[in-house]
Design a protein around this motif. Structure first.
Motif, PDB file in Angstrom:
ATOM      1  N   LEU A  10       0.816  -1.237   0.014  1.00  0.00           N
ATOM      2  CA  LEU A  10       0.204  -0.061  -0.205  1.00  0.00           C
ATOM      3  C   LEU A  10       0.970   1.175   0.167  1.00  0.00           C
ATOM      4  O   LEU A  10       1.836   1.427   0.909  1.00  0.00           O
ATOM      5  N   ASN A  11       0.761   2.256  -0.823  1.00  0.00           N
ATOM      6  CA  ASN A  11       1.409   3.463  -0.721  1.00  0.00           C
ATOM      7  C   ASN A  11       0.451   4.467  -0.525  1.00  0.00           C
ATOM      8  O   ASN A  11      -0.689   4.988  -0.986  1.00  0.00           O
ATOM      9  N   LEU A  12       0.945   4.904   0.610  1.00  0.00           N
ATOM     10  CA  LEU A  12       0.252   6.090   1.229  1.00  0.00           C
ATOM     11  C   LEU A  12       0.947   7.485   1.384  1.00  0.00           C
ATOM     12  O   LEU A  12       2.161   7.364   1.333  1.00  0.00           O
ATOM     13  N   SER A  13       0.138   8.471   1.128  1.00  0.00           N
ATOM     14  CA  SER A  13       0.969   9.840   1.190  1.00  0.00           C
ATOM     15  C   SER A  13       1.488   9.945   2.515  1.00  0.00           C
ATOM     16  O   SER A  13       0.955   9.706   3.750  1.00  0.00           O
ATOM     17  N   ASN A  14       2.684  10.726   2.664  1.00  0.00           N
ATOM     18  CA  ASN A  14       3.342  10.965   3.761  1.00  0.00           C
ATOM     19  C   ASN A  14       2.527  11.833   4.650  1.00  0.00           C
ATOM     20  O   ASN A  14       2.544  11.835   5.883  1.00  0.00           O
ATOM     21  N   ASP A  15       1.700  12.582   4.090  1.00  0.00           N
ATOM     22  CA  ASP A  15       0.657  13.337   4.926  1.00  0.00           C
ATOM     23  C   ASP A  15      -0.519  12.582   5.426  1.00  0.00           C
ATOM     24  O   ASP A  15      -0.954  12.993   6.623  1.00  0.00           O
ATOM     25  N   LEU A  16      -0.651  11.648   4.823  1.00  0.00           N
ATOM     26  CA  LEU A  16      -1.772  10.500   5.432  1.00  0.00           C
ATOM     27  C   LEU A  16      -1.418   9.767   6.561  1.00  0.00           C
ATOM     28  O   LEU A  16      -2.209   9.485   7.504  1.00  0.00           O
ATOM     29  N   ILE A  17       0.000   9.445   6.854  1.00  0.00           N
ATOM     30  CA  ILE A  17       0.274   8.401   7.923  1.00  0.00           C
ATOM     31  C   ILE A  17       0.077   9.104   9.326  1.00  0.00           C
ATOM     32  O   ILE A  17      -0.437   8.451   9.952  1.00  0.00           O
ATOM     33  N   PRO A  18       0.412  10.497   9.275  1.00  0.00           N
ATOM     34  CA  PRO A  18       0.263  10.986  10.754  1.00  0.00           C
ATOM     35  C   PRO A  18      -1.328  10.773  11.031  1.00  0.00           C
ATOM     36  O   PRO A  18      -1.597  10.835  12.205  1.00  0.00           O
ATOM     37  N   LEU A  19      -2.023  11.193  10.149  1.00  0.00           N
ATOM     38  CA  LEU A  19      -3.431  11.362  10.488  1.00  0.00           C
ATOM     39  C   LEU A  19      -4.096   9.746  10.782  1.00  0.00           C
ATOM     40  O   LEU A  19      -4.718   9.891  11.760  1.00  0.00           O
ATOM     41  N   ILE A  20      -3.713   8.928  10.209  1.00  0.00           N
ATOM     42  CA  ILE A  20      -4.136   7.861  10.402  1.00  0.00           C
ATOM     43  C   ILE A  20      -3.519   7.330  11.778  1.00  0.00           C
ATOM     44  O   ILE A  20      -4.312   6.637  12.675  1.00  0.00           O
ATOM     45  N   GLU A  21      -2.022   7.459  12.106  1.00  0.00           N
ATOM     46  CA  GLU A  21      -1.780   7.318  13.373  1.00  0.00           C
ATOM     47  C   GLU A  21      -2.513   7.892  14.361  1.00  0.00           C
ATOM     48  O   GLU A  21      -2.689   7.288  15.648  1.00  0.00           O
ATOM     49  N   ASP A  22      -2.949   9.471  14.398  1.00  0.00           N
ATOM     50  CA  ASP A  22      -3.502  10.116  15.277  1.00  0.00           C
ATOM     51  C   ASP A  22      -5.037   9.669  15.673  1.00  0.00           C
ATOM     52  O   ASP A  22      -5.802  10.121  16.605  1.00  0.00           O
ATOM     53  N   LEU A  23      -5.574   8.671  14.726  1.00  0.00           N
ATOM     54  CA  LEU A  23      -6.787   8.207  14.851  1.00  0.00           C
ATOM     55  C   LEU A  23      -6.997   7.454  16.331  1.00  0.00           C
ATOM     56  O   LEU A  23      -8.274   7.582  16.964  1.00  0.00           O
TER      57      LEU A  23
END
Length: 102
Positions: A10-23
């Motif tokens: 899965l290729n995720l945008s670097n901007d998306l990863i912190p948002l997913i982690e912050d869930l």
């Protein structure tokens, strides 16, 4: 819960990863993504509540608490159910009223 797992690249945008982690759903990124998918499938009515909990690899009660904490309703109270409840309450009140006159 012993479903076969498939590894997905899965290729995720670097901007998306912190948002997913912050869930705050889980400690690992992988679990956060899995739980997010389960929630999305449930809220889109693609799967039942029980199936979504299985997908999230969570107990049903824990999954329900997670949804509640995220302000996601896990139980629908339909218009038809509301009307049926109104009928039952009216009948009950009528019965109580009849008993008072006896």
């Amino acid at each position: 819960m012993g479903a076969e797992k498939v590894k997905v690249d899965l290729n995720l945008s670097n901007d998306l990863i912190p948002l997913i982690e912050d869930l705050g759903l889980s400690k690992s990124l992988n679990d956060n993504i899995t739980i997010s998918i389960a929630i999305a499938l449930f809220t889109s009515k693609s799967v039942s509540l029980a199936r979504a909990a299985e997908i999230a690899e969570m107990d049903l009660a824990d999954f329900m608490i997670l949804l509640k904490n995220k302000n996601i309703p896990w139980n629908e109270y339909t218009e038809d159910e509301f009307r049926l409840d109104q009928i039952v309450l009216k009948d009950f009140k009528d019965e109580l009223g009849e008993n008072k006159n006896d």
